[in-house]
Design a protein around this motif. Structure first.
Motif, PDB file in Angstrom:
ATOM      1  N   LEU A  88       9.076 -12.282  -8.338  1.00  0.00           N
ATOM      2  CA  LEU A  88       8.633 -11.440  -9.445  1.00  0.00           C
ATOM      3  C   LEU A  88       7.749 -10.308  -8.945  1.00  0.00           C
ATOM      4  CD1 LEU A  88       8.729 -11.230 -12.560  1.00  0.00           C
ATOM      5  CD2 LEU A  88       6.661 -12.629 -12.617  1.00  0.00           C
ATOM      6  N   GLY A  89       6.955 -10.593  -7.910  1.00  0.00           N
ATOM      7  CA  GLY A  89       6.093  -9.559  -7.356  1.00  0.00           C
ATOM      8  C   GLY A  89       6.870  -8.407  -6.758  1.00  0.00           C
ATOM      9  N   VAL A  90       7.987  -8.696  -6.108  1.00  0.00           N
ATOM     10  CA  VAL A  90       8.805  -7.638  -5.508  1.00  0.00           C
ATOM     11  C   VAL A  90       9.291  -6.675  -6.580  1.00  0.00           C
ATOM     12  CG1 VAL A  90      11.017  -7.179  -4.368  1.00  0.00           C
ATOM     13  CG2 VAL A  90       9.487  -8.937  -3.460  1.00  0.00           C
ATOM     14  N   THR A  91       9.776  -7.210  -7.679  1.00  0.00           N
ATOM     15  CA  THR A  91      10.289  -6.359  -8.745  1.00  0.00           C
ATOM     16  C   THR A  91       9.202  -5.467  -9.329  1.00  0.00           C
ATOM     17  OG1 THR A  91      11.946  -8.030  -9.306  1.00  0.00           O
ATOM     18  CG2 THR A  91      11.499  -6.355 -10.963  1.00  0.00           C
ATOM     19  N   TYR A  92       8.038  -6.035  -9.580  1.00  0.00           N
ATOM     20  CA  TYR A  92       6.990  -5.277 -10.260  1.00  0.00           C
ATOM     21  C   TYR A  92       6.192  -4.369  -9.329  1.00  0.00           C
ATOM     22  CZ  TYR A  92       7.730  -7.088 -14.886  1.00  0.00           C
ATOM     23  OH  TYR A  92       8.280  -7.350 -16.110  1.00  0.00           O
ATOM     24  N   THR A  93       6.280  -4.573  -8.018  1.00  0.00           N
ATOM     25  CA  THR A  93       5.577  -3.667  -7.112  1.00  0.00           C
ATOM     26  C   THR A  93       6.446  -2.497  -6.684  1.00  0.00           C
ATOM     27  OG1 THR A  93       6.115  -5.140  -5.251  1.00  0.00           O
ATOM     28  CG2 THR A  93       3.937  -5.374  -6.251  1.00  0.00           C
ATOM     29  N   GLY A  94       7.738  -2.533  -6.955  1.00  0.00           N
ATOM     30  CA  GLY A  94       8.595  -1.366  -6.771  1.00  0.00           C
ATOM     31  C   GLY A  94       8.524  -0.759  -5.389  1.00  0.00           C
ATOM     32  N   ALA A  95       8.088   0.488  -5.317  1.00  0.00           N
ATOM     33  CA  ALA A  95       8.033   1.215  -4.055  1.00  0.00           C
ATOM     34  C   ALA A  95       7.045   0.599  -3.070  1.00  0.00           C
ATOM     35  CB  ALA A  95       7.660   2.681  -4.307  1.00  0.00           C
ATOM     36  N   ARG A  96       6.186  -0.296  -3.534  1.00  0.00           N
ATOM     37  CA  ARG A  96       5.239  -0.988  -2.673  1.00  0.00           C
ATOM     38  C   ARG A  96       5.724  -2.378  -2.266  1.00  0.00           C
ATOM     39  NH1 ARG A  96       1.344  -0.033   0.422  1.00  0.00           N
ATOM     40  NH2 ARG A  96       0.013  -1.698  -0.392  1.00  0.00           N
ATOM     41  N   ALA A  97       6.963  -2.714  -2.558  1.00  0.00           N
ATOM     42  CA  ALA A  97       7.463  -4.060  -2.299  1.00  0.00           C
ATOM     43  C   ALA A  97       7.448  -4.415  -0.820  1.00  0.00           C
ATOM     44  CB  ALA A  97       8.872  -4.215  -2.867  1.00  0.00           C
ATOM     45  N   ALA A  98       7.607  -3.428   0.060  1.00  0.00           N
ATOM     46  CA  ALA A  98       7.620  -3.727   1.496  1.00  0.00           C
ATOM     47  C   ALA A  98       6.304  -4.344   1.942  1.00  0.00           C
ATOM     48  CB  ALA A  98       7.920  -2.463   2.299  1.00  0.00           C
ATOM     49  N   ALA A  99       5.193  -3.907   1.353  1.00  0.00           N
ATOM     50  CA  ALA A  99       3.894  -4.489   1.723  1.00  0.00           C
ATOM     51  C   ALA A  99       3.847  -5.961   1.358  1.00  0.00           C
ATOM     52  CB  ALA A  99       2.771  -3.725   1.023  1.00  0.00           C
ATOM     53  N   LEU A 100       4.373  -6.307   0.194  1.00  0.00           N
ATOM     54  CA  LEU A 100       4.386  -7.697  -0.248  1.00  0.00           C
ATOM     55  C   LEU A 100       5.300  -8.546   0.631  1.00  0.00           C
ATOM     56  CD1 LEU A 100       3.664  -9.909  -2.242  1.00  0.00           C
ATOM     57  CD2 LEU A 100       5.357  -8.973  -3.822  1.00  0.00           C
ATOM     58  N   VAL A 101       6.483  -8.038   0.928  1.00  0.00           N
ATOM     59  CA  VAL A 101       7.405  -8.768   1.793  1.00  0.00           C
ATOM     60  C   VAL A 101       6.793  -8.968   3.174  1.00  0.00           C
ATOM     61  CG1 VAL A 101       9.620  -8.603   3.007  1.00  0.00           C
ATOM     62  CG2 VAL A 101       9.498  -8.141   0.554  1.00  0.00           C
ATOM     63  N   ALA A 102       6.144  -7.943   3.709  1.00  0.00           N
ATOM     64  CA  ALA A 102       5.520  -8.064   5.028  1.00  0.00           C
ATOM     65  C   ALA A 102       4.444  -9.144   5.027  1.00  0.00           C
ATOM     66  CB  ALA A 102       4.924  -6.717   5.450  1.00  0.00           C
ATOM     67  N   GLU A 103       3.634  -9.183   3.991  1.00  0.00           N
ATOM     68  CA  GLU A 103       2.575 -10.194   3.925  1.00  0.00           C
ATOM     69  C   GLU A 103       3.140 -11.600   3.767  1.00  0.00           C
ATOM     70  OE1 GLU A 103      -0.752  -7.124   2.084  1.00  0.00           O
ATOM     71  OE2 GLU A 103       0.172  -8.633   0.786  1.00  0.00           O
ATOM     72  N   GLN A 132       5.483   1.105 -11.515  1.00  0.00           N
ATOM     73  CA  GLN A 132       6.344   0.930 -10.347  1.00  0.00           C
ATOM     74  C   GLN A 132       7.726   0.434 -10.767  1.00  0.00           C
ATOM     75  OE1 GLN A 132       6.136   1.762  -7.298  1.00  0.00           O
ATOM     76  NE2 GLN A 132       4.002   1.887  -6.658  1.00  0.00           N
ATOM     77  N   LEU A 133       7.768  -0.518 -11.686  1.00  0.00           N
ATOM     78  CA  LEU A 133       9.058  -1.027 -12.146  1.00  0.00           C
ATOM     79  C   LEU A 133       9.842   0.047 -12.883  1.00  0.00           C
ATOM     80  CD1 LEU A 133      11.213  -3.103 -12.789  1.00  0.00           C
ATOM     81  CD2 LEU A 133       9.716  -4.043 -14.559  1.00  0.00           C
TER      82      LEU A 133
END
Length: 402
Positions: A296-311, A53-54
């Motif tokens: 750090l999670g946002v950077t490494y989840t890349g295209a999936r970062a929105a899911a992390l931000v939402a949670e 993802q990164l």
């Protein structure tokens, strides 16, 4: 409205409240690929770190900043990077990140990357320091210190070292894990533990690694001395390199310390948190002294970062969430920390607005809180908060203030 919200978020002068310096020298392909993974093992010959993802995010979002079309091959990207040189790469990527203030943690391999002055020169924005407790303790020990004098010498060194700092950080998650006794150790316990540590270091021979502090008694002492200093105290939690035992890096293990430290009023900053970000959100919800980021999670989840931000926005109060990148080394990581957070936040908050759950004004305000204003309040960066509010007001002319 969605387009307007995206523009507002893109224009925010972010406060990166936990970051490290960019590398100032050119990187070989091997060196670059080893710096875009948290693994500390060599990249196997049958794979590339770009297949992640990164890696895909670099080719999508960093390539245009360096003058390429999106999605080039890794070979094309690295060739362009080499032609520009590290200085120009840093100027472009750091400049395009739109960060208005950096809080630079300098305790990890600081000699290999730009320090506060170097980052300020390249970016043209304020850069303040966050001091790592363990580094200060290890330098005190290496300078020659008796066990009985360690506590006093450490307190003095920390006071001087952090005289102009904005915050402190501990890597107890790496050195022991977060399931430690939350009470402050006694003076006798500290002296005894320091004696063991110093004797073992002297017996182990040369090299800086011998001073690495891992004794849980000493780590507790560093943390409580840091709390006495009164600056916001950052804790690495969750995802990181293999030096951390992820099972022992769950922020829930800090509950005892959080409760004992609450009377001090010191803000406790839970960094990264992934995959325990929901646990961190619970702690921020329950305890007024707890804040978190998912940097750090946002950077490494890349295209999936929105899911992390939402949670991260589920149960944590919005005044307790902050932005960070935790970037170290390639300026791509600094740029993506900001770019991916902006895109993910616009997507998540824009969805709330489109569904009629939030007003556009609420979404813009929360983005500003998380992106800059919360960090400005916690760390005393009055200029950063004012800049964020003024930028929002100029941009919207009051349209989203309801």
């Amino acid at each position: 409205m969605a387009a307007d919200l995206t523009e507002i978020i893109d224009d925010l002068p972010l406060v990166d409240h936990h970051v490290h310096g960019a590398t100032a020298h050119d990187l070989s392909r091997r060196a670059f690929e080893e710096l875009i993974t948290e693994s500390d093992r060599p990249v196997p010959g049958w794979m590339t770190s770009f297949d992640s993802q990164l890696g895909h995010a670099i080719l999508r979002h960093c390539a245009p900043v360096l003058g390429l079309d999106p999605h080039p091959s890794p070979e094309e990207y690295l060739a362009r990077r080499a032609r520009l040189g590290a200085g120009e790469v840093n100027r472009r990527l750091l400049g395009a990140a739109g960060v208005g203030h950096y809080l630079l943690e300098t305790g990890y391999r600081g000699e290999e990357i730009l320090g506060p002055a170097g980052m300020a020169e390249v970016t043209g924005v304020p850069v303040d320091e966050v001091v790592r407790l363990e580094q200060v303790a290890e330098r005190v020990a290496a300078s020659g210190c008796g066990a009985g004098a360690f506590a006093r010498r450490f307190a003095e060194a920390l006071g001087e070292r952090s005289r102009t700092a904005r915050g402190l950080k501990t890597v107890v998650a790496y050195r022991h894990g977060l399931e430690f006794d939350p009470s402050p150790p006694s003076a006798a316990e500290v002296t005894e533990a320091a004696g063991r540590w110093l004797a073992e270091a002297e017996a182990s021979g040369a090299g800086e690694a011998r001073w690495r502090v891992t004794d849980p008694v000493l780590l507790r002492h560093l943390i409580w001395t840091g709390l006495e200093r009164g600056l916001p105290l950052q804790f690495h939690t969750g995802f990181g390199d293999p030096d951390v035992d992820l099972r022992r890096a769950d922020p829930l293990l800090l509950r005892g310390l959080i409760e004992r430290a609450e009377p001090t009023g010191v803000p406790l900053m839970l960094l990264h948190c992934y995959p325990y970000h929901r646990n961190a959100g619970h702690l921020a919800h329950a305890y007024p002294n707890v804040h978190l980021d998912v940097g750090l999670g946002v950077t490494y989840t890349g295209a999936r970062a929105a899911a992390l931000v939402a949670e991260s926005l589920e149960v944590a109060p919005f005044a307790k969430l902050l932005f960070s990148s935790d970037a170290w080394g390639p300026a791509e990581l600094h740029h993506l920390g900001a770019t991916l957070w902006r895109r993910a936040t616009a997507r998540v908050l824009g969805g709330f607005v489109a569904e009629g759950e939030w007003s556009a004004g609420q979404a813009a305000r929360v983005a500003s809180l998380v992106g800059a204003e919360n960090a400005a309040r916690v760390y005393g960066l009055s200029g950063a908060a004012a800049a964020s509010r003024a930028r929002s007001a100029r941009r919207e002319g009051g349209r989203f203030m309801g």
